[in-house]
Enzyme design. Structure first.
Site, short mmCIF file in Angstrom:
data_model
loop_
_atom_site.label_atom_id
_atom_site.label_comp_id
_atom_site.label_asym_id
_atom_site.label_seq_id
_atom_site.Cartn_x
_atom_site.Cartn_y
_atom_site.Cartn_z
N ASP A 68 -36.97 40.14 -47.34
CA ASP A 68 -35.72 39.92 -46.83
C ASP A 68 -35.64 40.90 -45.37
O ASP A 68 -36.50 41.35 -44.94
CB ASP A 68 -34.78 40.65 -47.70
CG ASP A 68 -33.34 40.43 -47.40
OD1 ASP A 68 -32.88 39.48 -46.67
OD2 ASP A 68 -32.43 41.21 -47.73
N ASP A 79 -26.72 35.23 -47.51
CA ASP A 79 -25.72 35.76 -48.06
C ASP A 79 -24.58 34.73 -47.97
O ASP A 79 -23.31 34.96 -47.23
CB ASP A 79 -25.38 36.93 -47.34
CG ASP A 79 -26.42 38.00 -47.64
OD1 ASP A 79 -27.24 37.89 -48.47
OD2 ASP A 79 -26.23 39.01 -46.71
N GLU A 138 -35.64 38.83 -40.08
CA GLU A 138 -35.37 38.00 -38.92
C GLU A 138 -36.13 38.58 -37.63
O GLU A 138 -36.39 37.74 -36.64
CB GLU A 138 -33.98 37.70 -38.64
CG GLU A 138 -33.07 36.94 -39.87
CD GLU A 138 -33.26 37.51 -41.07
OE1 GLU A 138 -33.27 38.88 -41.18
OE2 GLU A 138 -33.17 36.88 -42.20
C1 GLC Z 1 -29.37 41.33 -47.57
C2 GLC Z 1 -29.69 39.95 -48.53
C3 GLC Z 1 -29.18 40.06 -49.90
C4 GLC Z 1 -29.75 41.40 -50.49
C5 GLC Z 1 -29.06 42.81 -49.72
C6 GLC Z 1 -29.74 44.06 -50.18
O1 GLC Z 1 -27.97 41.10 -47.52
O2 GLC Z 1 -29.47 38.89 -47.93
O3 GLC Z 1 -29.82 39.08 -50.71
O4 GLC Z 1 -29.04 41.71 -51.85
O5 GLC Z 1 -29.58 42.47 -48.49
O6 GLC Z 1 -31.05 44.05 -50.15
#
Ligand code: GLC
Length: 784
Positions: free
Chosen positions: A407, A484, A410
């Protein structure tokens, strides 16, 4: 903030912007050919042309120097070995293969690409390739009235992108995901055009911030990038499926995922303690709801330090993982790229001592703030760093972990620009360049590092990787979830075209957070979303911190019962889905498909946003709005049978279909077949019985498909340990003939024959299996 109020449209705010002036490539002056590359010297730049197959041509324009042919971060195919006929007369160059023709006029230099029948697919008209002094490059192409555009990776809005303008710049967008929200996390600078039933594709392989404009003019569309070369491939199709095969010939295909990864995933930001995770797992087992994966979000870590567990919350992760495995459940932990700046933290120490982090040209490390606070970022553009990062995953694989969730790659940084300083200098495997150029591949290369590291450590087992950011080709390493979203009906609706366009962009293993991430979900929305999720390629329920819990039982028994039915259905459909994943790995075809992929001649499918197909013969028409129990369903050519009621519907018509909360309309095309397994238990998910449901046709139709199976877990299939059966169903008014055309591979599944159920057999129709009349208990042997 004033910008969030009506002040944003204050009349005094508008400023006159000067018209953008581009310098055209100009006239052709001379041309040469070296090996398989054609080079054209023009007044204001140089253009190279290469053929990758007889259907794929590449054009590269460089305004400063010779076009650089080997700078792609993703293309896996090689140019050359294509028979090209060259023809030059009256100032026009023609380069022709059996399937595509490039016509170049000299004054000024303009390109036209035609298909094998001489039909123009891409043409420049009176505007061609150009650039600006600031390094921006642009190319204009003529837009036809009948053009429809698809692909572009992960975009909000409807399926057909005509009239839209999109940017490619991997961005962490927590809110909102509206039709105007762009860009999101993935950059796939590729699209497919469908024009009167024929398709072609364009892949603009430029990693800078780029944009595609199908909006500003009704005569031209354009694509442009902040820097680099104009470097694009035209794929001649002519079927949409052929375009997808051609595009994935260039950018690679997804390896067959492990079966468990295709199962149901349960996640939340976060299940915060070992006790909570155990209780969650037990709940699934007690309620007999299948689940293959539980995700651990950032709270498992010690102060959000990657490659650590918080000793208080998760005192014994290894034991937890082992115990869950016995329950048939795997753990997938999140791993973000940001490494906390903490001189007492080994990963940070190693990163500094071994020079693994991104730096400025002057040598200072780049720091940005993310969950752990001030952090450094591995420079994944360097082979050495990728190896280091990959190797670090022994921390997880050593505990029995086989899947990772990447995650914030980017990379997301909590600052004004939302990301790393574009002036950071990446090593780029010996060709240093800025983050401005490589931003869009940062997450992709993190994925490569992770996938390759895991693969090496798993002793022949298939790794699973889920990623948020990526670039064209991301399918080689990861599945993608769409970030998200929110628990809004609109986001359930939006997820369909988004996932379908990702599929048309070569990424078959994708899905949204089922139930919605941010905002509170509700029972009805969660049920409807779970119905869709059961058939989206990637199936994970995930929700944000501070929102209502949304596990399938959180809203009472009535709703739990329905969600259980659909999650179990996912497992029942596993043999069918698995063969589709296999097909995706072989040909790049998507698992979840827009109707236009199967019916490109049918204009009604061109912007069909609220229906989708699984493979070539199953059509889903989910309910996507609250309190709705009736909907219009368009069925394309053929006759269709509703999966649960058995009711038959005529194609090329729109029907009003009733669907109570417990129902999602599913239609199977008559004359075709699907493979079904059976749900056994949480620990044992491999079906002991597999059935082939044949939907008897009445007219003369022939349907061919492949049933694929293997151990679902290892790479043994690469050495022949698989089962591949080519099957045929021939329907006629007198009989339904089912034939095994071919069986390949040595894999012996738990089932040793396939039951055949013929649905809708008409009086007087016989069932013929492998050439012989079968009266009852129809079965197919697995060998020939
Ligand atoms: C970001 C991700 C989400 C995750 C959060 C905490 O917002 O997109 O899926 O739960 O970070 O790690």
């Amino acid at each position: 903030m004033l910008e969030d109020t009506s002040f944003a449209i204050h009349p005094g705010k508008e400023q006159q912007t000067a018209a953008v002036v581009y310098r055209d490539i100009g006239n052709m002056i001379s041309n040469t050919k070296t090996d398989d590359t054609y080079l054209f010297n023009c007044e204001n730049g140089k253009v190279a042309v290469q053929f990758y197959t007889d259907s794929i041509v590449r054009v590269i324009m460089n305004q400063k120097e010779d076009p650089q042919l080997d700078r792609s971060q993703t293309v896996v195919a090689k140019a050359g070995n294509v028979a090209v006929t060259e023809n030059f007369s009256n100032d026009v160059y023609k380069l022709k293969t059996s399937k595509v023709e490039l016509v170049i006029s000299q004054t000024p230099f303009r390109l036209t690409v035609k298909d094998g029948h001489g039909k123009i697919i891409v043409s420049e008209g009176d505007r061609g390739m150009a650039y600006r002094e600031n390094g921006e490059v642009v190319t204009f192409k003529e837009m036809h009235e009948a053009d429809h555009f698809y692909g572009f990776g992960e975009k909000t809005g409807f399926l057909d992108k005509r009239g839209e303008k999109y940017e490619m710049w991997n961005s962490d967008v927590y809110a909102p995901h509206n039709p105007e929200t762009d860009p999101l996390y993935e950059s796939i600078p590729y699209f497919m055009t469908l024009r009167n039933g024929r398709a072609h594709g364009v892949f603009f392989d430029n990693t800078y911030r780029s944009a595609f404009d199908m909006k500003s003019s009704s005569e031209y569309y354009s694509f442009t990038a902040e820097g680099g070369q104009i470097d694009y491939y035209v794929m001649a199709g002519p079927e949409p499926k052929a375009v997808l095969e051609q595009y994935t010939h260039l950018t690679g295909r997804m390896p067959i995922p492990p079966k468990w990864a295709i199962g149901y995933h349960q996640s939340r930001y976060s299940y915060e303690t070992e006790a909570e995770v155990r209780e969650l797992a037990q709940n699934f087992v007690d309620r007999d709801i299948p689940v293959d994966v539980i995700h651990l979000d950032i709270h498992y870590m010690n102060g959000y330090r990657v490659f650590t567990f918080d000793k208080e919350r998760f005192p014994n992760p290894k034991q937890l993982i082992k115990d869950l495995r016995k329950m048939g459940i795997r753990i997938v932990p999140i791993v973000d790229p940001g490494v906390k700046k903490d001189s007492e933290y080994t990963i940070y120490q190693e990163g500094v001592n071994q020079d693994q982090f991104c730096k400025y040209i002057e040598g200072e490390t780049y720091f940005g703030e993310v969950w752990p606070g001030i952090s450094a970022f591995p420079d994944f553009t360097d082979e050495k760093v990728r190896k280091w990062w990959g190797d670090k995953h022994t921390f997880y694989t050593g505990m029995g972990i086989e899947g990772i969730w990447n995650d914030m790659n980017e990379p997301a940084v909590f600052n004004e620009t939302k990301t790393m300083d574009v002036e950071v200098m990446h090593r780029n495997d010996g060709n240093p360049t800025t983050h401005r150029e490589l931003h869009n591949v940062y997450g992709f290369l993190m994925g490569q590092a992770t996938y390759e590291g895991m693969k090496e450590q798993l002793n022949g087992k298939r790794p699973f990787l889920l990623t948020r950011a990526g670039y064209a080709g991301v399918q080689r390493y990861a599945s993608v979830w769409t970030g998200d979203n929110r628990s809004f009906w609109e986001h359930l609706q939006m997820s369909l075209p988004m996932v379908m366009n990702l599929g048309l962009s070569g990424v078959p293993f994708t899905g949204p957070d089922v139930g919605g991430f941010a905002h509170d979900t509700n029972a009805e929305l969660l049920v409807r979303w779970t119905q869709v999720g059961a058939f989206t390629p990637y199936f994970r329920n995930h929700s944000a911190i501070g929102t209502l819990y949304q596990e399938p039982w959180q809203f009472g028994e009535k709703y739990e019962h329905i969600m259980k039915k659909y999650i179990q259905m996912r497992y029942k459909w596993m043999p069918q889905l698995y063969s589709l994943f296999y097909q995706a790995s072989k040909q790049g075809l998507s698992v979840m498909r827009p109707l236009l992929l199967e019916y490109p001649e049918d204009v009604k499918t061109y912007n069909m946003n609220d229906q989708f197909m699984i493979g070539d013969n199953v059509l889903m028409a989910p309910i996507l709005a609250p309190s709705v129990v009736d909907r219009a369903v368009y069925l394309p050519q053929g006759d269709w049978v509703e999966y649960e009621t058995g009711e038959v519907f005529e194609g090329e018509k729109t029907h009003l279909i009733h669907a109570e909360l417990e129902d999602m309309p599913i239609f199977i095309k008559k004359g075709t077949a699907i493979m079904q397994g059976e749900w056994i238990s949480n620990t044992d998910k491999a079906p002991k019985n597999v059935s082939m449901n044949v939907y008897a046709g009445e007219w003369n139709t022939t349907y061919r498909f492949t049933h694929y199976d293997d151990d679902g877990e290892t790479f043994a299939y690469e050495n022949g340990d698989f089962l591949e059966m080519e099957l045929e169903v021939v329907s006629s008014p007198e009989q339904i003939e089912i034939t095994v055309l071919n069986v390949k591979g040595e894999y012996k599944p738990a089932y040793n024959e396939i039951n055949v159920n013929v649905i809708g057999l008409k009086k007087g129709q016989n069932v013929i299996i492998n050439g012989e009349i079968s009266r009852k208990n129809h079965k197919l042997a697995l060998d020939m």
